[in-house]
Design an enzyme around this catalytic site. Sequence first.
Site, short mmCIF file in Angstrom:
data_model
loop_
_atom_site.label_atom_id
_atom_site.label_comp_id
_atom_site.label_asym_id
_atom_site.label_seq_id
_atom_site.Cartn_x
_atom_site.Cartn_y
_atom_site.Cartn_z
N THR A 243 0.82 -1.17 0.08
CA THR A 243 0.11 -0.05 0.04
C THR A 243 0.89 1.36 -0.01
O THR A 243 1.82 1.39 0.52
CB THR A 243 -0.96 0.20 1.23
OG1 THR A 243 -0.32 -0.19 2.39
CG2 THR A 243 -1.95 -1.19 1.22
N ASP A 308 8.17 -5.88 7.71
CA ASP A 308 7.40 -4.73 7.91
C ASP A 308 8.48 -3.51 7.64
O ASP A 308 8.35 -2.23 7.92
CB ASP A 308 7.00 -4.43 9.28
CG ASP A 308 5.87 -3.17 9.44
OD1 ASP A 308 5.34 -2.92 8.30
OD2 ASP A 308 5.69 -2.76 10.50
N LYS A 335 12.44 2.21 6.15
CA LYS A 335 12.59 1.89 7.78
C LYS A 335 13.85 0.89 7.81
O LYS A 335 14.22 0.98 8.91
CB LYS A 335 11.32 0.83 7.95
CG LYS A 335 10.09 1.58 8.49
CD LYS A 335 8.99 0.50 8.73
CE LYS A 335 7.71 0.85 9.23
NZ LYS A 335 6.89 -0.08 9.51
N ASN A 396 10.92 6.48 10.30
CA ASN A 396 9.39 6.17 10.15
C ASN A 396 8.85 7.35 9.17
O ASN A 396 9.62 8.16 8.65
CB ASN A 396 8.67 5.93 11.16
CG ASN A 396 7.43 4.91 11.14
OD1 ASN A 396 6.70 5.35 10.49
ND2 ASN A 396 7.37 3.68 11.53
N MET A 652 -14.12 6.98 19.05
CA MET A 652 -14.45 5.81 19.33
C MET A 652 -15.40 4.90 18.62
O MET A 652 -16.61 5.13 19.07
CB MET A 652 -14.74 5.84 20.96
CG MET A 652 -14.85 4.11 21.24
SD MET A 652 -13.65 2.98 21.13
CE MET A 652 -14.22 1.55 21.58
#
Length: 678
Positions: A243, A308, A335, A396, A652
């Site tokens: 993505t 990742d 990363k 990041n 929430m």
Amino acid sequence: MSAGFRRHTLGFAAILLVALSGAHPDGRSVNWPVYGGQTDENHYSPLDQINRTTIGRLKPVSAIDLDVPRANSEPIAVDGVLYVTGGLSIVQAFDVETGKRLWRFEPKLDTAPIKMRFAWGARGLAYDHGRVFVGAQDGQLFAIDAKTGKLDWSVQTTEGQDDGRYITGAPRVFDGKVIIGHGGADFAAVRGYVTAYDVVSGKQLWRFYTVPGDPAKGFEDATQAMAAKTWSGEYWKHGGGGTVWNAITYDPEFGRIYLGTGNGAPWNPKIRSPRGGDDLFLASIVALDAKTGKYLWHYQENPNEAWDYNSTMDIELATLAIDGKARKVILHAPKNGFFYVIDRESGKLISADKLGKVTWADRIDLQTGRPVENPGMRYADGTASEVWPGNLGLHNWPPMAFNSGTGLVYIPAIETGMKMTDKGVDPAHWEDVPGMLNNGVPELYADGFPATSAASLIAWDPVRKTKAWQVKTPAPWNGGALTTAGKLVFQGQIDGHLVAYDAVSGKPVWRYAVNTAAGGTPISYAWKDRQYVSLVIGPPLGSQFSLEGASAYGYNFRTQPARIVTFALDGTGTIPKPAVAGPEQPLVDPSMKLEPAMVKLGGALWGGCMGCHGTHARSPGSAPDLRASPLHHSQDAFVQVVRKGALAQRGMPPFPELNDDQIEALRQYIEAMAREGH
């Protein structure tokens, strides 16, 4: 121009910069209209009214409460108006001089499919053709009239509002088009893509998929067929990932778009591509024709990605003198811990060097462009592999900044490690669970291995391939970098300060308490011959998962609002102090009976909650610390909030799919964590 105010010009590139910024001929305005300042995404301001000599006079002009659930996005500024977004993708416009709110746009969102990222909002905005563009968690892209705040058009960018995709990245604009990607591959079977739309009408112009789909359905083009040859097994059942949730850069000199693609879905390649293969275009930079979206070239930073290590960190463009020749290059710090310099025309690697502790690979082979991996790093056969950097990366998404005057890149860095194992995972029978962290690696921090050790700001020389300087910053996570022609580097930090460094030496020259976590990225612009610096502060956007984050410095979600603060020389404003200082304390109900089996079930379900509320219910500052809330002490109140959405407008979302036992398990788990931390 007034005394002491200059716009630096550095040949054609700077002329183009000023033209794109919308600067008036009389010099009254230098804008910051898009993420990164200009399309090169350098996070550089050509202004020097604020410099190493005048920095001591830098004071607040305003501090404006945003009244949104969360925010640390990067604002934009156009002709004396500040535009900022935050939680729920709410967009607001403010007068730079007075702080007066001009308008507020609250998009109508479908809260059902987006769950844990409901209130996160977007990392940034874009301005073009009199419109402000923002993406939202339900996959919508909005075009807002910049003068009135009224909706001009909206479009659903995802392939269905329940397909697991969501938007947290900033749209980019170029040549009458607006482009957006999405996230979601960590939590659903998602296939990555980007889509370009007409800025005036919202009409879709083209779409490019970053990983191939199901061969039985046919490939969209020859590029997808080529990429499919690098995958194995039934990869499409897991989506594949790749993505483009952050990095998209437009290159007007070559008429190209560069995409930074994400990790694989799942992370574990033994599940998604069991017989091996590079798995294109995961963890790559992909160049497309900006007019048509057609593939031009790619450079893959992590073939068969397993950790990742996505490549979605900002992609910055520059012209560097390398071996006596001017080279048009991409600067990239993904990363995986290496800093890459890549030829923009050909996509060929020029250099790749370690920024810090990196153990997954020994080096990058400059002939092949491929990493030389160290043995034992791929958690084979269920063994635990100690890997650096950790999955948070050495760099990041908080952006780095490039200053052509100093020749240095300024990188917010974090020193992380992880100890990974997929023990107990059966790749042949793996099933994705929507809403959960579907990485195929049950343990990232096996044996209590620490998630983080340190943070710093690194000044990297991309020509000499060395660190010019490095300064320690508060751990674990800080904001993005801004650099200016005044030879300064600004960074907001998680301990509640905006800090300025000498861009050449790294010496701290200014530090100002903003009284809450400062995780946004500062921008600098001019209006009426006055240079400003603005920064969004407050509860972080999203979560650092296993990190204590802002709460470790006494900042919490309930008492520190999201704000945008603006500074200028001789400012006369103030920044309010927190209503309540110090971290929240866990609340315990001794009369509440805990059943070990229910607590264990609650812990298993917590993966769908920790993205906002943190591991072990210990909030990183991005959402309420549930251990400190009395909510879980009332079964009825807990049901109203968790299942029925009583607090949906505060970010929430409801979880109506949870049954009575699951709700009770979560309630008991929170109480158990409160007792551990009491």
